[in-house]
Design a protein around this motif. Sequence first.
Motif, PDB file in Angstrom:
ATOM      1  N   GLY A 276      66.624   1.795  65.849  1.00 13.68           N
ATOM      2  CA  GLY A 276      67.303   0.352  65.799  1.00 13.68           C
ATOM      3  C   GLY A 276      68.192   0.289  66.676  1.00 13.68           C
ATOM      4  N   ARG A 277      68.914  -0.929  66.750  1.00 16.47           N
ATOM      5  CA  ARG A 277      70.078  -1.220  67.627  1.00 16.47           C
ATOM      6  C   ARG A 277      71.049  -2.390  67.081  1.00 16.47           C
ATOM      7  N   PHE A 278      72.143  -2.276  67.873  1.00 18.39           N
ATOM      8  CA  PHE A 278      73.107  -3.443  67.408  1.00 18.39           C
ATOM      9  C   PHE A 278      73.581  -3.826  68.992  1.00 18.39           C
ATOM     10  N   ALA A 279      73.606  -5.051  68.977  1.00 17.85           N
ATOM     11  CA  ALA A 279      73.640  -5.549  70.375  1.00 17.85           C
ATOM     12  C   ALA A 279      74.726  -6.923  70.509  1.00 17.85           C
ATOM     13  N   PRO A 280      75.875  -6.474  70.508  1.00 11.62           N
ATOM     14  CA  PRO A 280      76.832  -7.564  70.438  1.00 11.62           C
ATOM     15  C   PRO A 280      77.066  -8.189  71.738  1.00 11.62           C
ATOM     16  N   SER A 281      77.477  -9.469  71.693  1.00 10.33           N
ATOM     17  CA  SER A 281      77.984 -10.173  73.063  1.00 10.33           C
ATOM     18  C   SER A 281      79.419  -9.968  73.096  1.00 10.33           C
ATOM     19  N   PRO A 282      80.038  -9.389  74.085  1.00 10.62           N
ATOM     20  CA  PRO A 282      81.441  -9.168  74.217  1.00 10.62           C
ATOM     21  C   PRO A 282      82.300 -10.396  74.274  1.00 10.62           C
TER      22      PRO A 282
ATOM     23  N   ALA B 250      68.958 -15.598  80.711  1.00 11.87           N
ATOM     24  CA  ALA B 250      68.981 -16.112  79.535  1.00 11.87           C
ATOM     25  C   ALA B 250      68.740 -14.968  78.488  1.00 11.87           C
ATOM     26  N   TYR B 251      69.533 -15.111  77.214  1.00  8.96           N
ATOM     27  CA  TYR B 251      69.435 -14.113  76.339  1.00  8.96           C
ATOM     28  C   TYR B 251      67.865 -13.810  75.966  1.00  8.96           C
ATOM     29  N   GLN B 252      67.105 -14.824  75.848  1.00  8.08           N
ATOM     30  CA  GLN B 252      65.903 -14.642  75.126  1.00  8.08           C
ATOM     31  C   GLN B 252      64.941 -13.451  76.246  1.00  8.08           C
TER      32      GLN B 252
ATOM     33  N   ALA C  63      66.315 -11.382  78.478  1.00  5.24           N
ATOM     34  CA  ALA C  63      67.217 -10.141  78.697  1.00  5.24           C
ATOM     35  C   ALA C  63      66.727  -9.397  77.175  1.00  5.24           C
ATOM     36  N   VAL C  64      66.814  -9.769  76.017  1.00  9.61           N
ATOM     37  CA  VAL C  64      66.808  -9.017  74.745  1.00  9.61           C
ATOM     38  C   VAL C  64      65.352  -8.809  74.685  1.00  9.61           C
ATOM     39  N   VAL C  65      64.184  -9.288  75.213  1.00  6.59           N
ATOM     40  CA  VAL C  65      63.018  -8.673  75.088  1.00  6.59           C
ATOM     41  C   VAL C  65      62.752  -7.550  76.007  1.00  6.59           C
TER      42      VAL C  65
ATOM     43  N   ASP D  70      71.208 -15.744  61.705  1.00  4.92           N
ATOM     44  CA  ASP D  70      71.352 -16.924  62.846  1.00  4.92           C
ATOM     45  C   ASP D  70      70.303 -16.833  63.936  1.00  4.92           C
ATOM     46  N   LEU D  71      69.765 -15.431  64.121  1.00  2.00           N
ATOM     47  CA  LEU D  71      68.659 -15.381  65.241  1.00  2.00           C
ATOM     48  C   LEU D  71      67.279 -15.376  64.791  1.00  2.00           C
ATOM     49  N   LEU D  72      67.029 -15.792  63.418  1.00  2.00           N
ATOM     50  CA  LEU D  72      65.702 -15.833  62.957  1.00  2.00           C
ATOM     51  C   LEU D  72      64.935 -16.704  63.716  1.00  2.00           C
TER      52      LEU D  72
ATOM     53  N   ILE E   7      75.397  -3.601  75.035  1.00  2.00           N
ATOM     54  CA  ILE E   7      76.320  -4.500  75.384  1.00  2.00           C
ATOM     55  C   ILE E   7      75.749  -5.867  75.988  1.00  2.00           C
ATOM     56  N   GLU E   8      75.770  -7.124  75.443  1.00  2.26           N
ATOM     57  CA  GLU E   8      75.068  -8.049  76.029  1.00  2.26           C
ATOM     58  C   GLU E   8      75.984  -9.004  76.696  1.00  2.26           C
ATOM     59  N   ASP E   9      76.478  -8.343  77.897  1.00  3.36           N
ATOM     60  CA  ASP E   9      77.509  -9.134  78.699  1.00  3.36           C
ATOM     61  C   ASP E   9      76.740  -9.773  79.935  1.00  3.36           C
TER      62      ASP E   9
ATOM     63  N   VAL F 161      67.231  -5.340  63.737  1.00  2.00           N
ATOM     64  CA  VAL F 161      67.773  -5.666  62.694  1.00  2.00           C
ATOM     65  C   VAL F 161      69.103  -6.373  63.022  1.00  2.00           C
ATOM     66  N   ARG F 162      69.355  -7.914  62.824  1.00  2.00           N
ATOM     67  CA  ARG F 162      70.458  -8.627  63.144  1.00  2.00           C
ATOM     68  C   ARG F 162      70.645  -9.602  62.150  1.00  2.00           C
ATOM     69  N   GLY F 163      71.565 -10.626  62.731  1.00  2.00           N
ATOM     70  CA  GLY F 163      71.854 -11.678  61.794  1.00  2.00           C
ATOM     71  C   GLY F 163      70.858 -12.800  61.657  1.00  2.00           C
TER      72      GLY F 163
ATOM     73  N   SER G 169      81.205 -17.570  61.878  1.00  2.00           N
ATOM     74  CA  SER G 169      80.206 -17.391  63.224  1.00  2.00           C
ATOM     75  C   SER G 169      81.272 -16.669  64.214  1.00  2.00           C
ATOM     76  N   LYS G 170      80.446 -16.318  65.403  1.00  2.00           N
ATOM     77  CA  LYS G 170      81.002 -15.526  66.492  1.00  2.00           C
ATOM     78  C   LYS G 170      82.279 -16.311  66.935  1.00  2.00           C
ATOM     79  N   SER G 171      81.906 -17.745  67.033  1.00  2.00           N
ATOM     80  CA  SER G 171      82.912 -18.395  67.809  1.00  2.00           C
ATOM     81  C   SER G 171      83.979 -18.884  66.992  1.00  2.00           C
TER      82      SER G 171
HETATM   83  N1  GLU Z   1      74.099 -10.493  71.462  1.00  2.00           N
HETATM   84  C1  GLU Z   1      73.437 -11.371  70.120  1.00  2.00           C
HETATM   85  C2  GLU Z   1      74.696 -11.761  69.503  1.00  2.00           C
HETATM   86  O1  GLU Z   1      75.882 -11.257  69.512  1.00  2.00           O
HETATM   87  C3  GLU Z   1      72.599 -10.466  69.358  1.00  2.00           C
HETATM   88  C4  GLU Z   1      71.404 -10.464  70.071  1.00  2.00           C
HETATM   89  C5  GLU Z   1      70.430  -9.696  69.066  1.00  2.00           C
HETATM   90  O2  GLU Z   1      70.664  -8.737  68.137  1.00  2.00           O
HETATM   91  O3  GLU Z   1      69.154  -9.827  69.426  1.00  2.00           O
HETATM   92  O4  GLU Z   1      74.578 -12.740  68.792  1.00  2.00           O
END
Ligand code: GLU
Length: 304
Positions: A10-16, A176-178, A180-182, A198-200, A46-48, A194-196, A235-237
Amino acid sequence: MSVQPTRYRGRFAPSPTGPLHPGSLTAALGSWLLARHHGGDWLLRIEDLDPPREVRGAAAQQIATLAAFGMTSDAPIVWQSTRGGAYADALERLLEDGFAFACRCSRNDLSDYEGIHHACIAPVAARADTTRQPAIRLRVGEGVVGFDDAIHGRFEQDVRGEVGDFVLRRADGLWAYQLAVVVDDAAQGITHVVRGADLLDSTPRQILLQRALELPTPAYAHLPLVRDASGRKLSKSDAARPVDPADPLPALRHALIALGQDARVLNGIGSVEIALQRALAAFDPTCIPREPMPSTETTLVSPG
Ligand code: GLU
Protein backbone atom coordinates in the motif's frame (compact mmCIF):
# COMPACT_ATOMS: atom_id res chain seq x y z
CA MET A 1 5.22 -25.30 -8.93
CA SER A 2 3.20 -23.02 -6.75
CA VAL A 3 2.68 -19.40 -7.68
CA GLN A 4 3.63 -17.01 -4.88
CA PRO A 5 0.77 -14.66 -4.12
CA THR A 6 1.82 -11.04 -4.54
CA ARG A 7 2.60 -9.37 -1.24
CA TYR A 8 0.29 -6.50 -0.34
CA ARG A 9 1.89 -3.10 -0.98
CA GLY A 10 0.00 0.00 0.00
CA ARG A 11 1.00 3.63 -0.03
CA PHE A 12 0.21 7.11 1.15
CA ALA A 13 0.90 9.87 -1.36
CA PRO A 14 0.41 13.38 0.01
CA SER A 15 0.92 16.54 -2.00
CA PRO A 16 3.11 18.93 -0.01
CA THR A 17 0.59 21.76 0.00
CA GLY A 18 0.49 22.21 3.78
CA PRO A 19 0.59 20.35 7.08
CA LEU A 20 -1.40 17.13 7.55
CA HIS A 21 -4.96 17.77 8.68
CA PRO A 22 -7.52 15.29 10.08
CA GLY A 23 -8.59 14.21 6.57
CA SER A 24 -5.09 13.40 5.34
CA LEU A 25 -4.23 11.70 8.64
CA THR A 26 -7.31 9.49 8.22
CA ALA A 27 -6.16 8.52 4.71
CA ALA A 28 -2.65 7.82 6.02
CA LEU A 29 -3.92 5.75 8.94
CA GLY A 30 -6.46 3.86 6.80
CA SER A 31 -3.85 2.93 4.23
CA TRP A 32 -1.39 1.95 6.98
CA LEU A 33 -3.90 -0.18 8.91
CA LEU A 34 -5.06 -1.99 5.76
CA ALA A 35 -1.47 -2.68 4.70
CA ARG A 36 -0.47 -4.03 8.11
CA HIS A 37 -3.74 -5.97 8.51
CA HIS A 38 -2.83 -7.82 5.32
CA GLY A 39 0.78 -8.34 6.44
CA GLY A 40 1.97 -5.93 3.78
CA ASP A 41 4.27 -2.98 3.22
CA TRP A 42 3.35 0.68 3.43
CA LEU A 43 5.20 3.14 1.23
CA LEU A 44 5.31 6.90 1.25
CA ARG A 45 5.43 9.01 -1.89
CA ILE A 46 5.63 12.79 -1.93
CA GLU A 47 3.62 14.17 -4.84
CA ASP A 48 5.61 17.35 -5.38
CA LEU A 49 4.60 17.84 -9.00
CA ASP A 50 3.19 21.31 -8.89
CA PRO A 51 5.72 23.83 -7.50
CA PRO A 52 3.30 26.81 -7.52
CA ARG A 53 0.94 24.94 -5.16
CA GLU A 54 3.65 23.70 -2.85
CA VAL A 55 4.40 25.15 0.53
CA ARG A 56 8.09 25.31 1.39
CA GLY A 57 8.96 22.82 4.11
CA ALA A 58 5.56 21.08 3.95
CA ALA A 59 6.92 17.74 2.71
CA ALA A 60 9.48 17.51 5.53
CA GLN A 61 6.78 18.51 7.99
CA GLN A 62 4.38 15.84 6.66
CA ILE A 63 7.08 13.14 6.90
CA ALA A 64 7.94 14.20 10.46
CA THR A 65 4.28 14.29 11.45
CA LEU A 66 3.67 10.80 10.07
CA ALA A 67 6.70 9.56 12.02
CA ALA A 68 5.28 11.16 15.18
CA PHE A 69 2.12 9.15 14.51
CA GLY A 70 4.21 5.96 14.19
CA MET A 71 4.02 5.66 10.40
CA THR A 72 7.27 5.43 8.41
CA SER A 73 7.84 4.21 4.87
CA ASP A 74 9.04 0.62 4.41
CA ALA A 75 11.05 1.69 1.34
CA PRO A 76 12.91 4.87 0.41
CA ILE A 77 10.44 7.72 -0.06
CA VAL A 78 9.72 8.48 -3.71
CA TRP A 79 9.64 12.16 -4.66
CA GLN A 80 7.70 12.82 -7.84
CA SER A 81 9.88 15.84 -8.63
CA THR A 82 12.68 13.36 -9.42
CA ARG A 83 10.57 11.14 -11.68
CA GLY A 84 10.30 13.30 -14.82
CA GLY A 85 12.27 10.78 -16.91
CA ALA A 86 9.79 7.99 -16.17
CA TYR A 87 6.82 10.24 -16.98
CA ALA A 88 8.50 11.35 -20.24
CA ASP A 89 9.05 7.70 -21.25
CA ALA A 90 5.41 6.85 -20.56
CA LEU A 91 4.22 9.91 -22.48
CA GLU A 92 6.40 9.08 -25.46
CA ARG A 93 5.00 5.58 -25.56
CA LEU A 94 1.42 6.90 -25.43
CA LEU A 95 2.18 9.32 -28.26
CA GLU A 96 3.85 6.61 -30.35
CA ASP A 97 0.98 4.20 -29.83
CA GLY A 98 -1.55 6.86 -30.82
CA PHE A 99 -3.22 7.05 -27.37
CA ALA A 100 -2.04 10.59 -26.71
CA PHE A 101 -1.96 13.73 -28.84
CA ALA A 102 -0.71 17.31 -28.76
CA CYS A 103 -3.39 19.91 -28.14
CA ARG A 104 -3.29 23.71 -28.40
CA CYS A 105 -6.84 24.37 -27.26
CA SER A 106 -7.01 27.07 -24.61
CA ARG A 107 -9.31 27.11 -21.61
CA ASN A 108 -11.25 29.79 -23.42
CA ASP A 109 -11.65 27.59 -26.55
CA LEU A 110 -13.22 24.88 -24.38
CA SER A 111 -15.40 27.17 -22.28
CA ASP A 112 -18.51 26.48 -24.39
CA TYR A 113 -18.02 22.76 -23.65
CA GLU A 114 -17.62 23.07 -19.86
CA GLY A 115 -13.90 22.56 -20.33
CA ILE A 116 -14.46 19.04 -21.71
CA HIS A 117 -12.23 18.22 -24.70
CA HIS A 118 -13.59 15.95 -27.43
CA ALA A 119 -11.80 17.34 -30.45
CA CYS A 120 -9.26 20.10 -31.03
CA ILE A 121 -11.06 23.35 -31.70
CA ALA A 122 -8.20 25.84 -31.32
CA PRO A 123 -8.09 28.47 -34.07
CA VAL A 124 -5.85 27.55 -37.02
CA ALA A 125 -3.27 30.22 -36.08
CA ALA A 126 -2.92 28.81 -32.55
CA ARG A 127 -2.55 25.30 -33.93
CA ALA A 128 0.23 26.41 -36.24
CA ASP A 129 2.07 28.28 -33.45
CA THR A 130 5.06 26.06 -32.82
CA THR A 131 6.73 28.60 -30.54
CA ARG A 132 4.38 27.53 -27.77
CA GLN A 133 4.58 24.02 -26.30
CA PRO A 134 1.27 22.16 -26.63
CA ALA A 135 -0.45 20.26 -23.86
CA ILE A 136 -0.57 16.48 -24.31
CA ARG A 137 -3.91 14.76 -23.75
CA LEU A 138 -5.10 11.16 -23.61
CA ARG A 139 -7.63 10.35 -26.31
CA VAL A 140 -10.66 8.93 -24.49
CA GLY A 141 -12.97 6.60 -26.40
CA GLU A 142 -16.65 5.83 -25.89
CA GLY A 143 -17.70 3.45 -23.14
CA VAL A 144 -18.04 3.16 -19.42
CA VAL A 145 -15.00 2.40 -17.23
CA GLY A 146 -15.81 0.56 -14.02
CA PHE A 147 -14.08 -1.03 -11.07
CA ASP A 148 -15.02 -2.65 -7.78
CA ASP A 149 -14.04 -0.45 -4.88
CA ALA A 150 -13.50 -2.30 -1.60
CA ILE A 151 -15.65 0.26 0.26
CA HIS A 152 -17.95 1.78 -2.35
CA GLY A 153 -18.64 -1.32 -4.43
CA ARG A 154 -19.08 -0.99 -8.18
CA PHE A 155 -18.18 2.46 -9.50
CA GLU A 156 -18.64 3.32 -13.16
CA GLN A 157 -17.92 6.42 -15.16
CA ASP A 158 -18.44 7.51 -18.75
CA VAL A 159 -15.00 9.11 -18.92
CA ARG A 160 -15.49 10.50 -22.42
CA GLY A 161 -18.80 12.13 -21.54
CA GLU A 162 -17.95 13.36 -18.06
CA VAL A 163 -14.25 14.18 -18.35
CA GLY A 164 -13.25 14.05 -22.03
CA ASP A 165 -9.70 13.82 -23.35
CA PHE A 166 -7.68 14.65 -20.26
CA VAL A 167 -4.31 16.33 -19.86
CA LEU A 168 -1.17 14.29 -19.24
CA ARG A 169 1.37 17.09 -19.55
CA ARG A 170 0.28 20.69 -19.31
CA ALA A 171 1.26 23.34 -21.85
CA ASP A 172 3.51 24.88 -19.17
CA GLY A 173 5.40 21.58 -18.99
CA LEU A 174 4.05 20.39 -15.62
CA TRP A 175 3.11 16.71 -15.37
CA ALA A 176 -0.50 15.93 -14.61
CA TYR A 177 -1.33 14.02 -11.43
CA GLN A 178 -3.18 11.30 -13.42
CA LEU A 179 -0.11 10.28 -15.42
CA ALA A 180 2.35 10.54 -12.53
CA VAL A 181 0.21 8.51 -10.13
CA VAL A 182 -0.24 5.67 -12.62
CA VAL A 183 3.45 5.51 -13.55
CA ASP A 184 4.55 5.61 -9.89
CA ASP A 185 1.98 3.17 -8.51
CA ALA A 186 3.24 0.67 -11.10
CA ALA A 187 6.94 1.47 -10.53
CA GLN A 188 6.53 1.03 -6.76
CA GLY A 189 4.63 -2.23 -7.23
CA ILE A 190 1.55 -0.92 -5.41
CA THR A 191 -1.08 -3.67 -5.19
CA HIS A 192 -3.67 -1.70 -3.16
CA VAL A 193 -4.45 1.99 -3.53
CA VAL A 194 -6.19 3.31 -0.39
CA ARG A 195 -6.99 7.03 -0.40
CA GLY A 196 -9.73 9.57 0.17
CA ALA A 197 -13.07 9.33 -1.60
CA ASP A 198 -12.41 12.68 -3.27
CA LEU A 199 -10.29 10.66 -5.72
CA LEU A 200 -12.97 8.05 -6.51
CA ASP A 201 -13.80 9.75 -9.79
CA SER A 202 -10.12 9.99 -10.82
CA THR A 203 -9.78 6.21 -10.73
CA PRO A 204 -11.48 5.47 -14.10
CA ARG A 205 -8.99 7.86 -15.77
CA GLN A 206 -6.15 6.04 -14.06
CA ILE A 207 -7.50 2.69 -15.21
CA LEU A 208 -7.63 3.96 -18.82
CA LEU A 209 -3.99 4.98 -18.54
CA GLN A 210 -3.02 1.63 -17.02
CA ARG A 211 -4.67 -0.12 -19.95
CA ALA A 212 -2.96 2.11 -22.51
CA LEU A 213 0.44 1.56 -20.85
CA GLU A 214 -0.24 -2.16 -20.24
CA LEU A 215 0.27 -1.74 -16.50
CA PRO A 216 -1.56 -3.77 -13.86
CA THR A 217 -4.62 -2.21 -12.21
CA PRO A 218 -4.27 -2.32 -8.41
CA ALA A 219 -7.19 -2.91 -6.05
CA TYR A 220 -8.84 0.30 -4.84
CA ALA A 221 -10.42 1.40 -1.56
CA HIS A 222 -11.64 4.98 -1.15
CA LEU A 223 -11.92 6.07 2.46
CA PRO A 224 -14.67 8.34 3.78
CA LEU A 225 -13.85 12.02 3.89
CA VAL A 226 -13.73 13.66 7.26
CA ARG A 227 -16.33 16.31 7.98
CA ASP A 228 -16.27 19.09 10.49
CA ALA A 229 -18.85 19.47 13.24
CA SER A 230 -21.28 21.25 10.89
CA GLY A 231 -21.01 18.52 8.28
CA ARG A 232 -18.78 20.40 5.88
CA LYS A 233 -15.98 18.57 4.13
CA LEU A 234 -12.50 19.32 5.42
CA SER A 235 -10.41 19.54 2.30
CA LYS A 236 -6.72 19.99 1.74
CA SER A 237 -7.13 23.55 0.65
CA ASP A 238 -9.54 24.46 3.44
CA ALA A 239 -8.02 26.09 6.44
CA ALA A 240 -8.49 22.83 8.30
CA ARG A 241 -6.67 22.84 11.55
CA PRO A 242 -3.51 20.73 11.24
CA VAL A 243 -2.99 17.69 13.42
CA ASP A 244 -0.54 18.20 16.27
CA PRO A 245 2.53 15.92 16.06
CA ALA A 246 3.40 16.84 19.66
CA ASP A 247 0.12 15.35 20.90
CA PRO A 248 -0.81 12.57 18.45
CA LEU A 249 -3.27 10.51 20.50
CA PRO A 250 -6.35 12.77 20.18
CA ALA A 251 -5.94 13.01 16.40
CA LEU A 252 -5.33 9.27 16.16
CA ARG A 253 -8.57 8.65 18.06
CA HIS A 254 -10.39 11.05 15.74
CA ALA A 255 -9.00 9.26 12.64
CA LEU A 256 -9.97 5.82 14.00
CA ILE A 257 -13.53 7.02 14.53
CA ALA A 258 -13.63 8.42 10.98
CA LEU A 259 -12.62 4.92 9.84
CA GLY A 260 -15.57 3.38 11.70
CA GLN A 261 -13.37 1.70 14.30
CA ASP A 262 -13.95 1.44 18.02
CA ALA A 263 -11.63 4.11 19.41
CA ARG A 264 -12.13 2.84 22.96
CA VAL A 265 -9.18 0.49 22.31
CA LEU A 266 -7.02 3.57 22.85
CA ASN A 267 -8.40 4.31 26.29
CA GLY A 268 -5.73 4.58 28.93
CA ILE A 269 -2.89 4.30 26.40
CA GLY A 270 0.00 6.73 26.61
CA SER A 271 2.27 5.92 23.65
CA VAL A 272 1.67 6.07 19.92
CA GLU A 273 3.41 2.74 19.29
CA ILE A 274 1.08 0.88 21.64
CA ALA A 275 -1.91 2.85 20.36
CA LEU A 276 -1.16 1.71 16.78
CA GLN A 277 -0.65 -1.90 17.91
CA ARG A 278 -4.00 -1.86 19.71
CA ALA A 279 -5.74 -0.19 16.80
CA LEU A 280 -4.28 -2.76 14.42
CA ALA A 281 -5.21 -5.74 16.60
CA ALA A 282 -8.82 -4.52 16.77
CA PHE A 283 -9.00 -3.24 13.17
CA ASP A 284 -12.02 -4.43 11.19
CA PRO A 285 -11.93 -3.29 7.53
CA THR A 286 -15.62 -4.18 7.11
CA CYS A 287 -16.53 -1.38 9.55
CA ILE A 288 -15.06 1.37 7.36
CA PRO A 289 -18.10 3.45 6.40
CA ARG A 290 -18.90 4.53 2.88
CA GLU A 291 -20.10 7.94 3.94
CA PRO A 292 -18.39 10.25 6.41
CA MET A 293 -19.29 9.72 10.04
CA PRO A 294 -21.99 12.32 10.81
CA SER A 295 -19.89 14.53 13.02
CA THR A 296 -16.44 13.71 14.25
CA GLU A 297 -16.83 16.18 17.09
CA THR A 298 -19.91 14.54 18.56
CA THR A 299 -18.66 10.99 17.94
CA LEU A 300 -15.46 11.60 19.85
CA VAL A 301 -15.41 9.19 22.74
CA SER A 302 -13.73 10.65 25.75
CA PRO A 303 -10.78 8.67 27.01
CA GLY A 304 -11.67 6.57 30.01
N1 GLU B 1 -1.43 13.48 -3.88
C1 GLU B 1 -2.84 13.28 -3.86
C2 GLU B 1 -3.46 14.14 -2.80
O1 GLU B 1 -2.79 14.57 -1.87
C3 GLU B 1 -3.23 11.84 -3.55
C4 GLU B 1 -2.92 10.94 -4.64
C5 GLU B 1 -3.39 9.51 -4.44
O2 GLU B 1 -3.48 9.03 -3.31
O3 GLU B 1 -3.60 8.88 -5.47
O4 GLU B 1 -4.64 14.38 -2.91
